[in-house]
Design an enzyme around this catalytic site. Structure first.
Site, mmCIF file in Angstrom:
data_model
loop_
_atom_site.group_PDB
_atom_site.id
_atom_site.type_symbol
_atom_site.label_atom_id
_atom_site.label_comp_id
_atom_site.label_asym_id
_atom_site.label_seq_id
_atom_site.Cartn_x
_atom_site.Cartn_y
_atom_site.Cartn_z
ATOM 1 N N ARG A 115 0.821 -1.210 0.000
ATOM 2 C CA ARG A 115 0.000 0.000 0.000
ATOM 3 C C ARG A 115 0.859 1.266 0.000
ATOM 4 N NH1 ARG A 115 -3.946 -0.397 -2.428
ATOM 5 N NH2 ARG A 115 -4.539 1.632 -1.629
ATOM 6 N N ILE A 116 1.846 1.346 0.878
ATOM 7 C CA ILE A 116 2.661 2.559 0.956
ATOM 8 C C ILE A 116 3.619 2.647 -0.225
ATOM 9 C CG2 ILE A 116 4.383 3.817 2.309
ATOM 10 C CD1 ILE A 116 1.508 3.937 3.398
ATOM 11 N N SER A 125 5.116 7.410 11.865
ATOM 12 C CA SER A 125 3.902 6.731 11.403
ATOM 13 C C SER A 125 2.925 7.752 10.850
ATOM 14 C CB SER A 125 3.239 5.974 12.560
ATOM 15 O OG SER A 125 2.702 6.896 13.503
ATOM 16 N N CYS A 126 1.892 7.271 10.169
ATOM 17 C CA CYS A 126 0.889 8.183 9.624
ATOM 18 C C CYS A 126 0.186 8.943 10.744
ATOM 19 C CB CYS A 126 -0.123 7.417 8.775
ATOM 20 S SG CYS A 126 -0.985 6.085 9.658
ATOM 21 N N THR A 127 -0.101 8.264 11.859
ATOM 22 C CA THR A 127 -0.809 8.925 12.950
ATOM 23 C C THR A 127 0.087 9.914 13.698
ATOM 24 O OG1 THR A 127 -0.384 6.928 14.270
ATOM 25 C CG2 THR A 127 -2.568 7.163 13.296
ATOM 26 N N THR A 139 -1.185 0.387 20.183
ATOM 27 C CA THR A 139 -0.553 1.515 19.510
ATOM 28 C C THR A 139 0.557 2.079 20.387
ATOM 29 O OG1 THR A 139 -0.876 3.736 18.574
ATOM 30 C CG2 THR A 139 -2.269 3.151 20.437
ATOM 31 N N LYS A 140 1.620 2.528 19.746
ATOM 32 C CA LYS A 140 2.719 3.196 20.442
ATOM 33 C C LYS A 140 2.753 4.680 20.095
ATOM 34 C CE LYS A 140 5.518 -1.010 20.620
ATOM 35 N NZ LYS A 140 6.783 -1.674 20.196
ATOM 36 N N ASN A 160 -4.340 8.026 5.661
ATOM 37 C CA ASN A 160 -3.196 7.342 6.267
ATOM 38 C C ASN A 160 -2.260 6.721 5.234
ATOM 39 O OD1 ASN A 160 -5.976 5.841 6.854
ATOM 40 N ND2 ASN A 160 -4.516 4.276 6.178
#
Length: 342
Positions: free
Chosen positions: A11-12, A153-155, A212-213, A317
């Site tokens: 995907r990325i 990350s995206c987030t 999640t981190k 994302n």
């Protein structure tokens, strides 16, 4: 012209390639090679056609073992051992490490052994990488000697610019975050085995809590935020776009109009092209294919007792993160060039 290779064309990886051709950065970056274990015809097909982002605007063909996009010919490799890739022969400046399997610095150094000059990882990595970057916030820390860099990350890319703005204007005391993330390919279409028992369940039928981190990722970019945030994450039955619900306690007294005004100005100024702002009644699919890291939904801003602020942020994302990979790669080369000029 920066010569890059993509390792891992999921995907990325595919989003990076397509974003390059749509972003206007094609005059600065050339994709020379892709390493992906899938069959060439599947690589071609998924480059041309994408359920989430639609049909690619370029013609994609396979000729003599290479992926042809317009006048560009991209070499294809199907090598599971990154130390055996011909990055030196191809004079690769940066490898976009997007396989998801080479996470730690030591593993990513296989690309350096193969002759690449630098590696940019498309996910959070170990503490011993040279830098973890959220473009627009700390890319100025990149140095010429950095060889292995993480793009976070995206987030993290979504929330950190907003926290940075809030802290610089009002002082952040603490915060709690819920990431409402679209389903990912580490989940199941129907119930099947997985080490994480929640991810044994069908992605399209449930809201699924996952680890999640993100809170630790925020600390890495903004050390002042150490121990100030906690986060949880749930996966929801959509295929793209993520929302982040963030509650922050601020030192200074504020109201909704002050918060929205400051974030809107940041979106127009320092974070132009990275942070967005909307006061329209939009839903998640309206942010599909949005190249920005984060969009503030001003209609959802709330303030309690003058200090507790709740925000809703949106991000694509895949697409937003892929565009930041391109931005960070250019910043890495600029850092290298600045030293050579000196």
């Amino acid at each position: 012209m920066i010569r890059v290779a993509i390792n891992g064309y999921g995907r990325i990886g595919r989003s990076i390639l397509r974003a390059l051709y749509e972003s206007g950065k094609r005059q600065q970056i050339q994709i020379v090679a892709i390493n992906e274990l899938a069959k060439p015809e599947a690589i071609r097909h998924l480059t041309q056609y994408d359920t989430t982002h639609g049909r690619f605007g370029q013609t994609v063909e396979l000729q003599e073992g290479k992926l042809h996009i317009g006048d560009d010919a991209i070499a294809l490799f199907h090598q599971s051992d990154a130390t055996k890739l011909p990055w030196g022969e191809l004079d690769i400046d940066i490898v976009f490490e997007a396989s998801g399997s080479l996470i730690e610095r030591e593993a990513c150094e296989a690309h350096i052994i193969s002759g690449a000059k630098q590696v940019l990882i498309s996910h959070p990595s170990s503490q011993d990488v040279d830098a973890t970057i959220v473009y627009g916030v700390n890319h100025h820390l990149l140095a010429a000697e950095h060889t292995v860099v993480s793009n976070a990350s995206c987030t993290t890319n979504c929330i950190v610019p907003v926290i940075d703005v809030l802290d610089s204007h009002f002082g952040v005391i603490s915060g709690a975050i819920t990431t409402i993330h679209s389903a990912m390919n580490d989940q199941q279409v129907i119930d099947a085995y997985h080490d994480d028992l929640r991810r044994t369940r069908a992605a399209g039928q449930s809201i699924i809590p996952v680890d999640t981190k993100l809170a630790r990722g925020i600390e890495r970019i903004l050390p002042k935020m150490k121990d100030k945030f906690e986060a949880i994450s749930v996966r929801v039955p959509t295929i793209n776009v993520t929302a982040i619900d963030v509650s922050v306690t601020l030192r200074d007294r504020v109201d909704i109009s002050i918060i929205n005004s400051v974030l809107q100005q940041a979106a127009k100024g320092r974070f132009d092209g990275i942070l967005g702002y909307t006061d329209e009644p939009l839903v998640s699919c309206d942010f599909n294919h949005d190249p920005r890291s984060s969009i503030v939904d001003a209609t959802q801003t709330r303030v309690s007792d003058g200090h507790l602020v709740k925000l809703l942020l949106w991000c694509d994302n895949e697409w937003g993160f892929a565009n930041r990979m391109l931005d960070t790669s250019l910043a890495m080369i600029r850092a290298k060039s600045a030293k050579s000029v000196k």
